[in-house]
Design a protein around this motif. Sequence first.
Motif, PDB file in Angstrom:
ATOM      1  N   LEU A 124      49.270 -32.698  20.094  1.00  0.00           N
ATOM      2  CA  LEU A 124      48.322 -31.795  20.765  1.00  0.00           C
ATOM      3  C   LEU A 124      48.887 -31.331  22.109  1.00  0.00           C
ATOM      4  O   LEU A 124      48.687 -30.185  22.518  1.00  0.00           O
ATOM      5  N   ALA A 125      49.599 -32.229  22.774  1.00  0.00           N
ATOM      6  CA  ALA A 125      50.199 -31.866  24.071  1.00  0.00           C
ATOM      7  C   ALA A 125      51.221 -30.746  23.865  1.00  0.00           C
ATOM      8  O   ALA A 125      51.234 -29.744  24.599  1.00  0.00           O
ATOM      9  N   GLU A 126      52.052 -30.894  22.838  1.00  0.00           N
ATOM     10  CA  GLU A 126      53.058 -29.852  22.574  1.00  0.00           C
ATOM     11  C   GLU A 126      52.363 -28.537  22.181  1.00  0.00           C
ATOM     12  O   GLU A 126      52.767 -27.455  22.612  1.00  0.00           O
ATOM     13  N   TYR A 127      51.293 -28.656  21.381  1.00  0.00           N
ATOM     14  CA  TYR A 127      50.536 -27.457  20.958  1.00  0.00           C
ATOM     15  C   TYR A 127      49.983 -26.713  22.190  1.00  0.00           C
ATOM     16  O   TYR A 127      50.085 -25.489  22.289  1.00  0.00           O
ATOM     17  N   CYS A 128      49.413 -27.469  23.125  1.00  0.00           N
ATOM     18  CA  CYS A 128      48.841 -26.852  24.337  1.00  0.00           C
ATOM     19  C   CYS A 128      49.912 -26.105  25.136  1.00  0.00           C
ATOM     20  O   CYS A 128      49.672 -25.014  25.654  1.00  0.00           O
ATOM     21  N   GLU A 142      32.906 -29.909  22.503  1.00  0.00           N
ATOM     22  CA  GLU A 142      33.197 -28.695  21.711  1.00  0.00           C
ATOM     23  C   GLU A 142      34.609 -28.207  22.024  1.00  0.00           C
ATOM     24  O   GLU A 142      35.326 -27.740  21.145  1.00  0.00           O
ATOM     25  N   LYS A 143      35.000 -28.329  23.298  1.00  0.00           N
ATOM     26  CA  LYS A 143      36.344 -27.887  23.682  1.00  0.00           C
ATOM     27  C   LYS A 143      37.412 -28.708  22.953  1.00  0.00           C
ATOM     28  O   LYS A 143      38.405 -28.188  22.448  1.00  0.00           O
ATOM     29  N   GLY A 144      37.156 -30.014  22.844  1.00  0.00           N
ATOM     30  CA  GLY A 144      38.085 -30.901  22.141  1.00  0.00           C
ATOM     31  C   GLY A 144      38.142 -30.558  20.657  1.00  0.00           C
ATOM     32  O   GLY A 144      39.206 -30.518  20.047  1.00  0.00           O
ATOM     33  N   ARG A 145      36.947 -30.274  20.084  1.00  0.00           N
ATOM     34  CA  ARG A 145      36.899 -29.949  18.652  1.00  0.00           C
ATOM     35  C   ARG A 145      37.686 -28.661  18.382  1.00  0.00           C
ATOM     36  O   ARG A 145      38.461 -28.574  17.429  1.00  0.00           O
ATOM     37  N   GLU A 146      37.502 -27.669  19.245  1.00  0.00           N
ATOM     38  CA  GLU A 146      38.199 -26.387  19.055  1.00  0.00           C
ATOM     39  C   GLU A 146      39.716 -26.589  19.112  1.00  0.00           C
ATOM     40  O   GLU A 146      40.462 -26.072  18.280  1.00  0.00           O
ATOM     41  N   LEU A 147      40.151 -27.366  20.095  1.00  0.00           N
ATOM     42  CA  LEU A 147      41.591 -27.622  20.242  1.00  0.00           C
ATOM     43  C   LEU A 147      42.151 -28.296  18.985  1.00  0.00           C
ATOM     44  O   LEU A 147      43.164 -27.856  18.423  1.00  0.00           O
ATOM     45  N   LEU A 148      41.475 -29.343  18.528  1.00  0.00           N
ATOM     46  CA  LEU A 148      41.975 -30.091  17.363  1.00  0.00           C
ATOM     47  C   LEU A 148      41.965 -29.215  16.111  1.00  0.00           C
ATOM     48  O   LEU A 148      42.939 -29.187  15.342  1.00  0.00           O
ATOM     49  N   ARG A 149      40.874 -28.457  15.908  1.00  0.00           N
ATOM     50  CA  ARG A 149      40.773 -27.643  14.686  1.00  0.00           C
ATOM     51  C   ARG A 149      41.804 -26.510  14.700  1.00  0.00           C
ATOM     52  O   ARG A 149      42.367 -26.165  13.660  1.00  0.00           O
ATOM     53  N   ASN A 150      42.065 -25.930  15.886  1.00  0.00           N
ATOM     54  CA  ASN A 150      43.106 -24.891  15.968  1.00  0.00           C
ATOM     55  C   ASN A 150      44.474 -25.487  15.661  1.00  0.00           C
ATOM     56  O   ASN A 150      45.293 -24.880  14.961  1.00  0.00           O
ATOM     57  N   ALA A 151      44.713 -26.688  16.189  1.00  0.00           N
ATOM     58  CA  ALA A 151      46.012 -27.348  15.931  1.00  0.00           C
ATOM     59  C   ALA A 151      46.138 -27.674  14.441  1.00  0.00           C
ATOM     60  O   ALA A 151      47.223 -27.585  13.864  1.00  0.00           O
ATOM     61  N   GLU A 152      45.011 -28.008  13.815  1.00  0.00           N
ATOM     62  CA  GLU A 152      45.036 -28.290  12.374  1.00  0.00           C
ATOM     63  C   GLU A 152      45.366 -27.009  11.595  1.00  0.00           C
ATOM     64  O   GLU A 152      46.203 -27.010  10.691  1.00  0.00           O
ATOM     65  N   SER A 153      44.725 -25.885  11.993  1.00  0.00           N
ATOM     66  CA  SER A 153      44.988 -24.609  11.296  1.00  0.00           C
ATOM     67  C   SER A 153      46.445 -24.201  11.423  1.00  0.00           C
ATOM     68  O   SER A 153      46.998 -23.576  10.528  1.00  0.00           O
TER      69      SER A 153
END
Length: 386
Positions: A83-87, A291-302
């Motif tokens: 997630l850190a790399e994704y950000c 919600e912010k955490g959920r959005e980050l994780l779901r975007n990284a999953e997509s």
Amino acid sequence: MQIDEAGYKRPRLNKAYQDQPIASSEATKTLNRSCPALTLDITPYKTKNYHPIWGEILEVLRGHAQDKEIRQAGSSGGVISALAEYCLKHKLVDGVIQIKACDQNPLENVAVISRSRQQIIASSGSRYAPASPAEAIRLVKSSTEKYLFVGKPCDVAAIRQLQKHDPHIKQGIPYLISFMCAGTPSITGTHQVLDQLNVSRQEIIGFRYRGDGWPGLTKATLKNGETRSMTYNESWGKVLNRHLQTRCKICPDGIGEFADIVCADGWEGDEKGYPSFEEQDGHSLILLRTEKGRELLRNAESDAVVKVESFDAQNIFAIQPFQYYRRTTILPRLLAMKALMLKIPSYKGFELSRSMKEIGFYQSFKAFTGLLVRRKKIKRSQLKTA
Ligand SMILES: Cc1cc2nc3c(=O)[nH]c(=O)nc-3n(C[C@H](O)[C@H](O)[C@H](O)COP(=O)(O)OP(=O)(O)OC[C@H]3O[C@@H](n4cnc5c(N)ncnc54)[C@H](O)[C@@H]3O)c2cc1C
């Protein structure tokens, strides 16, 4: 922050402040409202769905980083590093505030701002020794950049509570990621691990507590290229967890309630449900708290950065028995400390009496008397040495 004689990190006043009256200063007031050793107030971050053991949860998942190098390097499934790399890659932030082993002294943990994949991988893995990523806050204060902050639940609570009083820190740190934490061992714990590996502190050029596999070995790399290792079960289970600081033993927030996302070991249980520490491909348990955490994780999953599946919240207990036990016994321990007239932190909103009801009267009484007896023993041994 400096290591004291007992082997824990403690704040020390910079020389420039030593002669100033600090008790009434703004900095002291902010510290008193933010420092998790003094106060933790979860009330502003709760909804009616608040769980008395696991806190506010939007979703529970189990998964891992899709990138093989990150999954291997990471402590569990490498989800935090992924997630850190994704950000960074998607420019959600300019840097990642985290800790890593100091290049000059591999036993010392330093706060860094990572700006590349290599730096994130170099910071991955759990370090079971004093560490204070929030030291990097002074850099955020003088910057207009945005950062992801990674730290233990107490590090993250400090930042979240500070953000309430400091809009610049709130703007500068849009994401907070944590991991479940059983407590910080003193540096003496690490020294004892080295003694058991028969290695002197001067001989080593690298030291990992785990990671590089799951759970991975505790491994010292020597100047002559040799490596010495022991299993995670031996290092954490038989040495390090005997050196936890007192505050960690009465922590209601080993589960990272102030974070947007919390990761933990996604152990698979044995037939009794007890976590298995057999070496295998890493898996993380993931709690989405905002919600912010959920959005980050779901975007990284997509974007195929992490692979996740739903996990039944009822089963967290089976793979995190320590967290369950500590949370349900905090209140009796605090009451025992009060009975001994010891100073205790102020905890608000954690619904500790509801969690205590989960384990019932007998276990609560045991935790209460257990603390009284241990404290008395400590006092008696201190009297003897005095
Ligand atoms: C002291 C301690 C106690 C823990 N207790 C538990 C527990 O009770 N249950 C459980 O399931 N998991 C516990 N863990 C966490 C677990 O080991 C994994 O770190 C977690 O599952 C995240 O794995 P990951 O692969 O996603 O992290 P990675 O991708 O490896 O990233 C780990 C991140 O944590 C940061 N980090 C490592 N050590 C520290 C530290 N001491 N202080 C601040 N930041 C640090 C690193 O800089 C990195 O950013 C503990 C870790 C530590 C350090």
